[in-house]
Scaffold this active site. Structure first.
Site, PDB file in Angstrom:
ATOM      1  CG  ASN A  20      -1.977  -0.652   0.618  1.00 13.35           C
ATOM      2  OD1 ASN A  20      -2.815  -0.677   0.186  1.00 13.35           O
ATOM      3  ND2 ASN A  20      -2.180  -2.340   1.741  1.00 13.35           N
ATOM      4  CG  LEU A  36      -3.241   2.187  20.255  1.00 13.52           C
ATOM      5  CD1 LEU A  36      -4.676   2.027  19.520  1.00 13.52           C
ATOM      6  CD2 LEU A  36      -3.832   1.978  21.726  1.00 13.52           C
ATOM      7  CG  HIS A  63      -9.597  -2.286   9.710  1.00 11.69           C
ATOM      8  ND1 HIS A  63      -8.335  -2.844  10.595  1.00 11.69           N
ATOM      9  CD2 HIS A  63     -10.932  -3.558   9.323  1.00 11.69           C
ATOM     10  CE1 HIS A  63      -9.012  -3.816  11.204  1.00 11.69           C
ATOM     11  NE2 HIS A  63     -10.044  -4.331  10.222  1.00 11.69           N
ATOM     12  CG  ASP A 105      -9.354  -0.821  13.619  1.00  8.81           C
ATOM     13  OD1 ASP A 105      -8.388  -0.198  13.127  1.00  8.81           O
ATOM     14  OD2 ASP A 105      -9.255  -1.869  14.065  1.00  8.81           O
TER      15      ASP A 105
HETATM   16  C1  GAR Z   1      -2.989  -3.541   4.713  1.00 10.77           C
HETATM   17  O1  GAR Z   1      -3.854  -4.969   4.023  1.00 10.77           O
HETATM   18  C2  GAR Z   1      -3.530  -2.966   5.681  1.00 10.77           C
HETATM   19  O2  GAR Z   1      -5.286  -3.239   5.520  1.00 10.77           O
HETATM   20  C3  GAR Z   1      -3.481  -4.324   6.901  1.00 10.77           C
HETATM   21  O3  GAR Z   1      -1.900  -4.441   6.690  1.00 10.77           O
HETATM   22  C4  GAR Z   1      -2.051  -4.480   5.189  1.00 10.77           C
HETATM   23  C5  GAR Z   1      -0.648  -4.273   4.744  1.00 10.77           C
HETATM   24  O4  GAR Z   1      -0.522  -5.010   3.702  1.00 10.77           O
HETATM   25  N1  GAR Z   1      -3.488  -2.651   7.664  1.00 10.77           N
HETATM   26  C6  GAR Z   1      -4.330  -3.313   8.869  1.00 10.77           C
HETATM   27  O5  GAR Z   1      -4.800  -4.802   9.280  1.00 10.77           O
HETATM   28  C7  GAR Z   1      -4.776  -2.620  10.206  1.00 10.77           C
HETATM   29  N2  GAR Z   1      -5.257  -3.443  11.188  1.00 10.77           N
HETATM   30  P1  GAR Z   1       0.701  -3.983   3.284  1.00 10.77           P
HETATM   31  O6  GAR Z   1       1.815  -3.954   4.198  1.00 10.77           O
HETATM   32  O7  GAR Z   1       1.089  -4.753   1.711  1.00 10.77           O
HETATM   33  O8  GAR Z   1       0.525  -2.074   2.537  1.00 10.77           O
END
Ligand code: GAR
Length: 192
Positions: A16, A89, A106, A147
């Site tokens: 992301n 957090l 999220h 969240d």
């Molecule tokens: C993503 O899916 C994001 O939505 C999630 O971690 C992943 C990170 O992926 N976040 C959470 O679960 C927050 N509670 P990435 O490192 O490939 O971007």
């Protein structure tokens, strides 16, 4: 006009974060100026390097008991914080320093499947166990609780009865990569 200055917090692979680097790489009104990371060797650090984004590593002790993160954000004149797979957090001093300018993504449709311990694959496994027929993503402002900040946008997708948690994760990731940067743009340019 000065560009708005974005800092990204990430702990993991950083797919992301990479989409956000790409989106703002040649943007006229906003730029990513810093990547902050709490995990040594996280994949996101390499991705930042490839885009020429400076990185700042910090420990739990520094994050919760010192001003070093805030000092760095101030030194870099950061306007908004973007959480992209950042699992700690956010402490009160940061929420107060960036009112309505911290955003998180999220991987589910909050308020369902949120809260402490609900991150990454845990979320998709819980969604599967609950036999949901849809899931999606929530992009929301951040406060001191997991969240719970105001929701800025949600996007959903269908779950087929035999989709595995991995398949659900794949569908959700497509939504994340398509939508997060645009919502960030609206937030930093005050378009909400
Ligand atoms: C993503 O899916 C994001 O939505 C999630 O971690 C992943 C990170 O992926 N976040 C959470 O679960 C927050 N509670 P990435 O490192 O490939 O971007």
């Amino acid at each position: 006009m000065n560009k708005k200055r974005i800092a990204i917090f990430a702990s993991g692979s950083g797919t992301n974060a990479q989409k956000v680097f790409e989106y703002f790489e040649n943007h006229n009104e906003a730029e990513v100026v810093l990547l902050l990371c709490n995990k040594k060797g996280a994949g996101v650090l390499e991705r930042a390097k490839r885009f020429g984004v400076p990185t700042f590593n910090f420990s739990r002790e520094e994050f919760y008991n010192t001003q070093s993160v805030l000092d760095r954000l101030r030194k870099d004149k950061v306007d908004a914080l973007v959480l992209a797979g950042f699992m700690w957090l956010i402490p009160t001093y940061l929420v107060e320093a960036f009112p309505n300018k911290i955003v998180n993504i999220h991987p589910a449709l909050l308020p369902k499947f949120g809260g402490k311990g609900m991150y990454g694959m845990h979320v998709h496994e819980a969604v599967k166990a609950a036999r949901e027929s849809e899931t999606g993503i929530t992009i929301h402002l951040v406060n001191e609780h997991y969240d719970e900040g105001s929701i800025l946008a949600q996007f959903s997708c269908r779950i087929e009865p035999n989709d595995s948690p991995d398949e659900i994760a794949r569908k959700v990731q497509v939504l994340e990569h398509e939508n997060y940067a645009k919502v960030i743009e609206n937030l930093v340019l005050n378009k909400f």
